[in-house]
Design an enzyme around this catalytic site. Structure first.
Site, PDB file in Angstrom:
ATOM      1  CG  ASP A 104      47.667  39.803  40.385  1.00 41.78           C
ATOM      2  OD1 ASP A 104      48.435  39.460  41.305  1.00 41.78           O
ATOM      3  OD2 ASP A 104      47.678  39.281  39.260  1.00 41.78           O
ATOM      4  N   GLY A 105      48.336  42.054  43.710  1.00 42.20           N
ATOM      5  CA  GLY A 105      49.477  42.847  44.155  1.00 42.20           C
ATOM      6  C   GLY A 105      50.687  42.010  44.510  1.00 42.20           C
ATOM      7  CE  LYS A 106      51.543  37.453  40.666  1.00 43.70           C
ATOM      8  NZ  LYS A 106      50.542  38.291  39.955  1.00 43.70           N
ATOM      9  NE  ARG A 107      51.611  45.804  47.324  1.00 45.28           N
ATOM     10  CZ  ARG A 107      51.624  46.190  46.055  1.00 45.28           C
ATOM     11  NH1 ARG A 107      52.089  45.378  45.136  1.00 45.28           N
ATOM     12  NH2 ARG A 107      51.173  47.378  45.704  1.00 45.28           N
TER      13      ARG A 107
END
Length: 308
Positions: A104-107
Site C-alpha cells: 500500500d504505497g499509493k504512488r
C-alpha cells in the site's frame, strides 16, 4: 495474471480478506520491544527489528487462513532506512509462506519517476550484469489522478512480470466526497476513475474475468460500492474501511460477484492489535490475531457465499 493468483488463494483459504500490516511500535508487545532495545539500544534499528519480529509472528499464524498481506509503506518509512529494510523482509517472508503481497504505497507520478516507482515496487532493476527485485511485491496501490501518464509505466510491468495494481477510486475516508463525488458531465469522478480502470485493464483479463487493474473502493460507502460493482465487471476491488472505520459485512456483499469473488477486504488494526481488545497475555498476540482473522472470515463469507 497476477489477480488470478490472488483469487486462487482466496478460493483455497475460503477467505476474501487481507491482513494490513501497518505496524507502529506501540502496537508491538512490550516484551518484544524490550528485547530489541536491550540488543540494539533505543534506536531506529531496534524499533525496526521489533516490528520485524512482530510481523513474522503474525504471518506465521495467518498464512494458512489469510490469502494476502497489505503492508502500508508509510509505517515502515517512518523508521527510516531500517524500516524500509523491514518492509522488504516482510514482503519476502510472507511470500515464502505462500501469501500474496500488495504494498500500500499509493504512488503517483509520471514519466521516468513513475518508471522508477514501478521498477522499485513491482519490477526489476539492473546493477552491473545482475538483475534484482528491490521490493518484489505482487501488487501496488496507486493514485490514478495524474491520468494515463501515471499508469502506463505500471501496466508494462503488470503485463511483463505478472503484477497487479489497485487504483484509488472511491476511498473510505470521510472527506473523500469533496473531490470524488463531484461530477464530470453528470458522472461522479469516482465512477470516471472506475471507467478508466476498466479501460486500462481491458487487455489483461485473466481466467476469472478480472484484469490486472483493480480499484480501491471503501466499505464505508455501500451505495457507491454497489454502483461500481455493476459498472466495473472486470475490476478487482480492494475494500478498506471494514471494522475500525465503520464498514460492516452486510454492506460488503455488494462488492462481490455472484461467485463470491471479485473483491478482497482489508483489516489492519483489528487483526494486529486483537490481543489488546481481548486483553489476553502479550505473548498470545499472534494467536489473538489468528482468532480475529477467523472471526472476520466467517463474518464476510456469511454474506458473500464464497464458502458454499
Amino acid at each position: 495474471m497476477s489477480f488470478d493468483r490472488l483469487i486462487k488463494k482466496i478460493i483455497e483459504t475460503k477467505n476474501p480478506s487481507v491482513a494490513g500490516l501497518d505496524p507502529r511500535l506501540e502496537y508491538v508487545p512490550e516484551y518484544i520491544t524490550k528485547a530489541a532495545f536491550e540488543k540494539h539500544g533505543v534506536t531506529l534499528k531496534a524499533a525496526a527489528e521489533a516490528i520485524l519480529t512482530f510481523n513474522k509472528a503474525l504471518i506465521d499464524e495467518l498464512y494458512d487462513i489469510v490469502p494476502a498481506i497489505k503492508p502500508q509503506a508509510a509505517y515502515y518509512e517512518m523508521y527510516g532506512w531500517e524500516g524500509v529494510r523491514v518492509l522488504t523482509e516482510t514482503i519476502s517472508y510472507a511470500q515464502s509462506k505462500g501469501m500474496y503481497v500488495m504494498t500500500d504505497g499509493k504512488r503517483n507520478d509520471i514519466g521516468a519517476t513513475m518508471d522508477a516507482y514501478a521498477s522499485a515496487h513491482l519490477g526489476k532493476v539492473n546493477v552491473g550484469d545482475k538483475t534484482f527485485e528491490p521490493f518484489g511485491a505482487d501488487a501496488l496501490t496507486v493514485n490514478g489522478y495524474l491520468g494515463t501518464d501515471g499508469i502506463d509505466p505500471l501496466l508494462k510491468i503488470c503485463k511483463a512480470q505478472d503484477k497487479g495494481i489497485f487504483v484509488l477510486a472511491k476511498t473510505s475516508n470521510p472527506s473523500s466526497g469533496e473531490l470524488q463525488d463531484k461530477c464530470i458531465d453528470g458522472t461522479p469522478i469516482y465512477a470516471v476513475m472506475g471507467d478508466m480502470c476498466e479501460k486500462w485493464g481491458e487487455d489483461t483479463i485473466g481466467e476469472y474475468g478480472y484484469s490486472a487493474v483493480g480499484a480501491v473502493v471503501g466499505a464505508t460507502y455501500p451505495e457507491q460500492l454497489t454502483e461500481l460493482r455493476k459498472r466495473l465487471p472486470h475490476t478487482m476491488f480492494l475494500v478498506p474501511g471494514y471494522g475500525a472505520q465503520g464498514g460492516g459485512a452486510e454492506g460488503l456483499k455488494v462488492a462481490f460477484d455472484e461467485n463470491g469473488l471479485g473483491a478482497i477486504v482489508n483489516s489492519s488494526r483489528a487483526i494486529m492489535c486483537a490481543y489488546k481488545k481481548e486483553d489476553c497475555l502479550e505473548t498470545d498476540f499472534a494467536k489473538a490475531a489468528r482468532r480475529e482473522a477467523i472471526r472476520m472470515r466467517e463474518d464476510i463469507v456469511r454474506v458473500t457465499g464464497l464458502s458454499k
